[in-house]
Scaffold this active site. Structure first.
Site, PDB file in Angstrom:
ATOM      1  N   ARG A  82       0.794  -1.379  -0.025  1.00 18.52           N
ATOM      2  CA  ARG A  82      -0.127   0.051  -0.043  1.00 18.52           C
ATOM      3  C   ARG A  82       0.850   1.297  -0.020  1.00 18.52           C
ATOM      4  O   ARG A  82       0.593   2.317  -0.593  1.00 18.52           O
ATOM      5  CB  ARG A  82      -0.944   0.052   1.191  1.00 18.52           C
ATOM      6  CG  ARG A  82      -2.049   1.153   1.109  1.00 18.52           C
ATOM      7  CD  ARG A  82      -2.951   0.950   2.447  1.00 18.52           C
ATOM      8  NE  ARG A  82      -3.842   2.060   2.549  1.00 18.52           N
ATOM      9  CZ  ARG A  82      -4.399   2.663   3.491  1.00 18.52           C
ATOM     10  NH1 ARG A  82      -3.995   2.012   4.690  1.00 18.52           N
ATOM     11  NH2 ARG A  82      -5.231   3.686   3.397  1.00 18.52           N
ATOM     12  N   HIS A  86       0.644   4.403  -2.784  1.00 17.65           N
ATOM     13  CA  HIS A  86       0.426   5.684  -2.235  1.00 17.65           C
ATOM     14  C   HIS A  86       1.438   6.541  -2.739  1.00 17.65           C
ATOM     15  O   HIS A  86       1.411   7.913  -2.765  1.00 17.65           O
ATOM     16  CB  HIS A  86       0.179   5.654  -0.709  1.00 17.65           C
ATOM     17  CG  HIS A  86      -1.290   5.407  -0.309  1.00 17.65           C
ATOM     18  ND1 HIS A  86      -2.041   6.178   0.371  1.00 17.65           N
ATOM     19  CD2 HIS A  86      -1.887   4.280  -0.852  1.00 17.65           C
ATOM     20  CE1 HIS A  86      -3.065   5.767   0.805  1.00 17.65           C
ATOM     21  NE2 HIS A  86      -3.169   4.378  -0.089  1.00 17.65           N
ATOM     22  N   ASN A 116      -3.333   9.268   4.603  1.00 18.53           N
ATOM     23  CA  ASN A 116      -2.339   8.516   4.672  1.00 18.53           C
ATOM     24  C   ASN A 116      -2.065   8.146   6.244  1.00 18.53           C
ATOM     25  O   ASN A 116      -1.089   7.558   6.550  1.00 18.53           O
ATOM     26  CB  ASN A 116      -1.000   9.218   3.814  1.00 18.53           C
ATOM     27  CG  ASN A 116      -0.645   9.240   2.734  1.00 18.53           C
ATOM     28  OD1 ASN A 116      -1.378   8.202   1.937  1.00 18.53           O
ATOM     29  ND2 ASN A 116       0.004  10.232   2.028  1.00 18.53           N
ATOM     30  N   HIS A 216      -5.791  -5.771  -3.392  1.00 20.86           N
ATOM     31  CA  HIS A 216      -6.849  -5.791  -2.401  1.00 20.86           C
ATOM     32  C   HIS A 216      -7.035  -7.193  -1.988  1.00 20.86           C
ATOM     33  O   HIS A 216      -7.865  -7.508  -1.151  1.00 20.86           O
ATOM     34  CB  HIS A 216      -8.208  -5.150  -2.632  1.00 20.86           C
ATOM     35  CG  HIS A 216      -8.126  -3.586  -2.388  1.00 20.86           C
ATOM     36  ND1 HIS A 216      -9.154  -2.569  -2.570  1.00 20.86           N
ATOM     37  CD2 HIS A 216      -7.062  -2.797  -1.915  1.00 20.86           C
ATOM     38  CE1 HIS A 216      -8.782  -1.387  -2.321  1.00 20.86           C
ATOM     39  NE2 HIS A 216      -7.313  -1.473  -1.810  1.00 20.86           N
ATOM     40  N   THR A 272      -9.574 -15.200   1.623  1.00 18.95           N
ATOM     41  CA  THR A 272      -8.114 -15.721   1.838  1.00 18.95           C
ATOM     42  C   THR A 272      -7.292 -14.506   2.087  1.00 18.95           C
ATOM     43  O   THR A 272      -6.555 -13.934   1.593  1.00 18.95           O
ATOM     44  CB  THR A 272      -7.645 -16.299   0.635  1.00 18.95           C
ATOM     45  OG1 THR A 272      -7.666 -15.598  -0.511  1.00 18.95           O
ATOM     46  CG2 THR A 272      -8.342 -17.572   0.376  1.00 18.95           C
TER      47      THR A 272
END
Length: 350
Positions: A82, A86, A116, A216, A272
């Protein structure tokens, strides 16, 4: 970290356990006299072998840290992935997300932007540790931006995802401003139109949007990012109809409309949550997307066929994901001292 995971007797009920837990030109004239003039060299492109001579062991060094982090704190994987996303979407892949706000400064750095603040410390810690090790072996050579790109790839692979080569040669950015974050990141309630527009502004296609959203398949979101879907979707005072009733019930148990625990999170992939696979796409087709922006990919005719395709073919998804990560990793790359730097400490702008 505590995990609430009630057991069940079938794979379908496992879906709803939900595990709430917590980026010299020479001019020859026709005259006998040859005139030579210096011109700017074309910017050096990213290359897999960029550090082949200056720091050939860089990937092994970073890998020693990522593998250790993955064993000790598995959440480091989604946290670092992530972080890379970003970083690349704001100012390009230049490690500007890692710069800390200077004490007493009125200008906040990217990492302190509202969007953030939920970035987990494990992602930052991974890069800090990897950078320190690389600096001890190859001082002043490898950028924080390249280390972040390598670490993200490592964690994707460690979690079960594809291994792809990382092109290197990024320099670290000199600008990090929180004010530039909001309009450059996707949000939990972004519409598909908004997502397509944002990704297009980064040189990414609709397929790239759907493919990269597949990240994701691991990771978690705080209740505040989806609570409106549970209680007041688009101001209707009703739940989002595009969410499975059993998942809705499970999410409501941990995310009350008011007075909930701000630290509670739910997995993006309820089947999962710790494995990098293609289950995310099957979940969307079963109304099991956590965020409205995720579920919207299955509801929109422009993106639905891609969701269906990747849901059926993990190899196809992995191949497309590897290509999309290389493409995203080239956004806004800085090269040379005019636009970049090689930070010795990733959080401190030189």
């Amino acid at each position: 970290m505590p995990v609430l995971s009630p057991t069940s007797s079938s794979s379908s009920s496992l879906v709803f356990t939900c595990f709430f837990i917590i980026l010299f030109v020479t001019i020859n004239s026709s005259n006998p006299v040859t005139i030579t003039t210096k011109a700017k060299r074309p910017p050096r492109q990213l290359s897999v072998n960029y550090y082949a001579k200056s720091c050939p062991q860089v990937e092994q060094l970073v890998g020693s840290i990522t593998s250790q982090q993955f064993k000790e704190t598995p959440v480091s994987a989604p946290a670092t992935i992530r972080l890379f996303f970003h970083d690349c979407f704001v100012e390009g892949c230049d490690a500007s997300i890692l710069i800390a706000t200077q004490p007493g400064s009125k200008i906040l750095a990217e990492k302190d932007a509202a969007d953030n603040r939920d970035l987990r410390t494990e992602g930052f810690d991974t890069i800090t540790r990897a950078k320190a090790l690389v600096e001890s072996k190859c001082p002043g050579i490898v950028s924080c931006a390249d280390i972040l790109a390598i670490a993200a790839r490592d964690f994707i692979h460690l979690a079960g995802g594809p291994y792809y080569v990382v092109k290197k040669g990024r320099w670290d950015g000199k600008i990090s401003m929180a004010s530039r974050v909001p309009n450059n990141l996707p949000h939990a309630n972004s519409t598909v139109d908004q997502l397509i527009k944002l990704f297009s502004s980064k040189g990414l296609t609709i397929q790239d949007l759907v493919v990269l959203s597949g990240a994701h398949t691991i990771g978690f979101a705080h209740c505040k990012n989806f609570v409106d879907r549970l209680y007041n979707y688009k101001g209707t005072k009703q739940a989002d109809p595009a969410i499975d009733p059993r998942l809705l019930k499970a999410l409501k148990m941990s995310c009350p409309q008011v007075g909930g625990n701000d630290d509670i999170v739910a997995p993006f992939d309820v089947t999962t949550p710790f494995v990098f696979d293609h289950a995310y796409y099957a979940n969307l087709q079963s109304k099991l997307g956590l965020l409205a922006s995720d579920e919207g990919l299955f509801l929109d005719p422009r993106t639905k066929p891609l969701v269906q395709s990747f849901g059926l073919d993990k190899a196809k998804f992995f191949l497309a994901f590897s290509a999309a990560m290389e493409k995203m990793g080239s956004i806004g790359v800085k090269r040379g001292r005019r636009h970049g730097e090689k930070r010795k400490v990733c959080s401190i702008h030189m």
